[in-house]
Design an enzyme around this catalytic site. Structure first.
Site, PDB file in Angstrom:
ATOM      1  N   THR A 188      88.615  41.978 -29.201  1.00 19.82           N
ATOM      2  CA  THR A 188      89.657  42.881 -29.655  1.00 19.82           C
ATOM      3  C   THR A 188      90.383  42.123 -30.744  1.00 19.82           C
ATOM      4  O   THR A 188      90.431  40.899 -30.712  1.00 19.82           O
ATOM      5  CB  THR A 188      90.643  43.201 -28.505  1.00 19.82           C
ATOM      6  OG1 THR A 188      89.922  43.707 -27.400  1.00 19.82           O
ATOM      7  CG2 THR A 188      91.679  44.211 -28.923  1.00 19.82           C
ATOM      8  N   ARG A 216      83.586  55.069 -22.115  1.00 18.55           N
ATOM      9  CA  ARG A 216      84.623  54.235 -21.511  1.00 18.55           C
ATOM     10  C   ARG A 216      85.743  53.929 -22.520  1.00 18.55           C
ATOM     11  O   ARG A 216      85.494  53.543 -23.652  1.00 18.55           O
ATOM     12  CB  ARG A 216      83.990  52.932 -21.023  1.00 18.55           C
ATOM     13  CG  ARG A 216      84.985  51.929 -20.431  1.00 18.55           C
ATOM     14  CD  ARG A 216      85.316  50.845 -21.433  1.00 18.55           C
ATOM     15  NE  ARG A 216      86.116  49.765 -20.837  1.00 18.55           N
ATOM     16  CZ  ARG A 216      86.660  48.795 -21.553  1.00 18.55           C
ATOM     17  NH1 ARG A 216      86.487  48.718 -22.852  1.00 18.55           N
ATOM     18  NH2 ARG A 216      87.378  47.865 -20.955  1.00 18.55           N
ATOM     19  N   GLY A 218      89.149  51.574 -22.968  1.00 21.19           N
ATOM     20  CA  GLY A 218      89.885  50.428 -22.436  1.00 21.19           C
ATOM     21  C   GLY A 218      91.367  50.535 -22.760  1.00 21.19           C
ATOM     22  O   GLY A 218      91.886  51.633 -23.001  1.00 21.19           O
ATOM     23  N   ASP A 219      92.048  49.401 -22.785  1.00 18.87           N
ATOM     24  CA  ASP A 219      93.492  49.433 -23.008  1.00 18.87           C
ATOM     25  C   ASP A 219      93.879  49.502 -24.474  1.00 18.87           C
ATOM     26  O   ASP A 219      94.998  49.904 -24.802  1.00 18.87           O
ATOM     27  CB  ASP A 219      94.141  48.191 -22.384  1.00 18.87           C
ATOM     28  CG  ASP A 219      93.664  46.898 -23.045  1.00 18.87           C
ATOM     29  OD1 ASP A 219      92.434  46.733 -23.219  1.00 18.87           O
ATOM     30  OD2 ASP A 219      94.502  46.058 -23.404  1.00 18.87           O
ATOM     31  N   GLY A 240      91.813  41.600 -23.566  1.00 20.78           N
ATOM     32  CA  GLY A 240      91.382  41.121 -22.262  1.00 20.78           C
ATOM     33  C   GLY A 240      90.554  42.147 -21.538  1.00 20.78           C
ATOM     34  O   GLY A 240      90.016  43.070 -22.155  1.00 20.78           O
ATOM     35  N   GLY A 242      90.060  45.182 -20.156  1.00 20.24           N
ATOM     36  CA  GLY A 242      90.845  46.382 -20.435  1.00 20.24           C
ATOM     37  C   GLY A 242      91.298  47.155 -19.218  1.00 20.24           C
ATOM     38  O   GLY A 242      92.427  47.661 -19.171  1.00 20.24           O
TER      39      GLY A 242
END
Lengths: 323, 323
Positions: A188, A216, A218-219, A240, A242
């Site tokens: 990221t 999917r 993630g964060d 990290g 996620g």
């Protein structure tokens, strides 16, 4: 407290980044790429530009670099393509824009900014987001632009299996198949900045997980989880595992500890990364800056590609945990 | 404080819901539907079932009812289809699952639960999420199942235009075109519960905005924004102008005020809905329950379809602001 310091911080992912596994050539390539993004973004601030422009500029540069898992360097999905996520947030009035699962977009962070400024919405995904990108004349690239031999080899190793690979880390992700440990870094990129007007902004961008399926998310594109900015507290970008950052609402967690408990940015970041996130078994890190120009580069992994530059003359690029 | 009360709260959307615009027949249909979902969910708790099962059961019932903008009653998108979002969260260890932009899924909340329990991820979207649903044998329905003459008429009014319609509210959504004010309610359903074991859970589901485009994602599937649960604080489900709830990280905001400032659930919900959300110009509401069985049904709009039942014998369905 001295006067406010204009400040830019950035990251290029966290994970099992060990000096013992790095060659001098590889280290130099990463260092130069981080310096280039740092100086470009800081240049925006130095010329009186906004924090928002600075974080966008920084993240665009990192997206354009094949070394990082975002934009051009995005990892391959299960179907051999690329799906990217990004988010940008303006600390002045908490305006925000985010995109998820977009393909062929050269700079997802700039599309996120267009979402914020032109769509009337905050979060667009998939083909719909791509249609919006076309309407806005957003720059696209053919699949070949995102092809990288190293990423392709990474994918071929796990393609056809149910294995996902967190770029590039030994994963503790609960329920996920064991991941090959070839390249242990969470892929990221992100930036956070304080400008001369005292405004904060943050941006985050990612290519997600190698061999990821099922659309999917993630964060990274989620406000409060992977990215957050509010002038009254701080600007934060995370990297990290996620799923844990989503459940921990990690970026906003830092802001809440500052607002409600009166903690400093450093105290809040340490608590979130080393206690609250670990309580959920989440690994990774974050970069953050507050409205006075205090900054934090915090992670609970072996290393994190990271850099900081400010108007007090600090200019630093770091990779390992003991730097 | 007496012993813990097993408690179920639910909502069916907030907005400009006025007694003057309601017929007795319509009011009765809504009341009966809310009671049915309330009693079904509460029955799970009463029989010793988990909060997680109770909120899933409640939201499934609301999804199956054409009166509410979720599941079967979902509004039409710009292309004349249906795209649904849902989220579920277990307060025990903050496990969570969410889906966005899924079509043909009969009960998005149950797909969200499968994501939590079977995918190794937290948040899946679009065709990928639908592929996961097929793998899991999730129940699907043909387009006709989601067709409703009233929803279709709502959509036909704005189809072909850039207008989106918040089901069913006069919108303050910044940057969005003015919305027709035919049906002023934010279409989302949700539930939160405390079970006999002292565990909390929350679930939220929505069909989004009438005539929405570009793969727009609101707050409903986003952990921390539209939905949150943690045994140490509270379980929350939101409904309102999604973009503002995303920027406000509203559901987690309630939890943080309780955790960091020691506020009661009621104090935290009032502060978030009537001050912090309004500061961003956001309108809507939320339902919440804490680990002692205190509950809150808070909104800053004219009305909110809402209900509560607990082991102290309270059983109440409310619609208007002055009920």
């Amino acid at each position: 407290m001295p006067e406010k310091l204009i400040t830019l911080v950035l990251h290029g992912g966290a994970g099992t980044i060990l000096r013992s596994e790095m060659t001098p050539e590889k280290e130099q390539r990463y260092t130069e790429a981080l310096e280039r993004a740092l100086d470009l973004g800081y240049g925006v601030l130095e010329n009186g530009g906004s924090a928002l422009d600075a974080v966008e500029t920084t993240v665009r540069e990192l997206e354009d670099c094949p070394l990082f898992n975002a934009g051009r360097g995005s990892v391959f999905t299960a179907t051999g393509g690329h799906e990217m996520d990004a988010c940008i947030m303006d600390g002045r009035e908490r305006q925000a824009g985010a995109v998820s699962l977009v393909r062929n977009i050269r700079n997802p962070v700039s599309l996120a900014r267009l979402v914020m400024e032109k769509s009337g919405h905050v979060f667009l995904a998939g083909e719909g987001a791509e249609e919006f990108a076309r309407q806005q004349g957003c720059m696209t690239e053919p699949a070949g632009y995102f092809h990288d031999d190293f990423r392709y080899a990474q994918w071929r190793e796990v393609a056809g299996s149910d294995t996902v690979q967190l770029d590039h880390s030994a994963s503790r992700a609960g329920g996920m198949a064991e991941t090959p440990l070839k390249d242990h870094k969470f892929g990221t990129v992100g930036a956070a900045a304080l400008d001369a007007q005292g405004n904060l902004a943050a941006a985050t961008s990612t290519g997600g997980l190698t061999n990821k399926r099922f659309g999917r998310i993630g964060d990274s594109p989620v406000i409060g989880a992977g990215n957050f900015a509010d002038n009254s507290t701080c600007a934060v970008s995370c990297t990290g595992s996620g799923e844990y950052f989503l459940r921990g609402v990690v970026a906003y967690d830092v802001a809440c500890l500052m607002e409600h408990k009166g903690w400093s940015l450093a105290e809040a970041c340490r608590e979130v990364v080393h206690k609250r996130l670990l309580r959920l078994n989440g690994d990774g890190g974050l970069i953050a800056v507050d409205a006075q120009g205090h900054f934090a580069l915090e992670f609970n992994t072996e290393g994190m590609y990271r850099a900081v530059r400010n108007s007090a003359g600090l200019r630093q690029v770091l990779i390992y945990g003991n730097d």
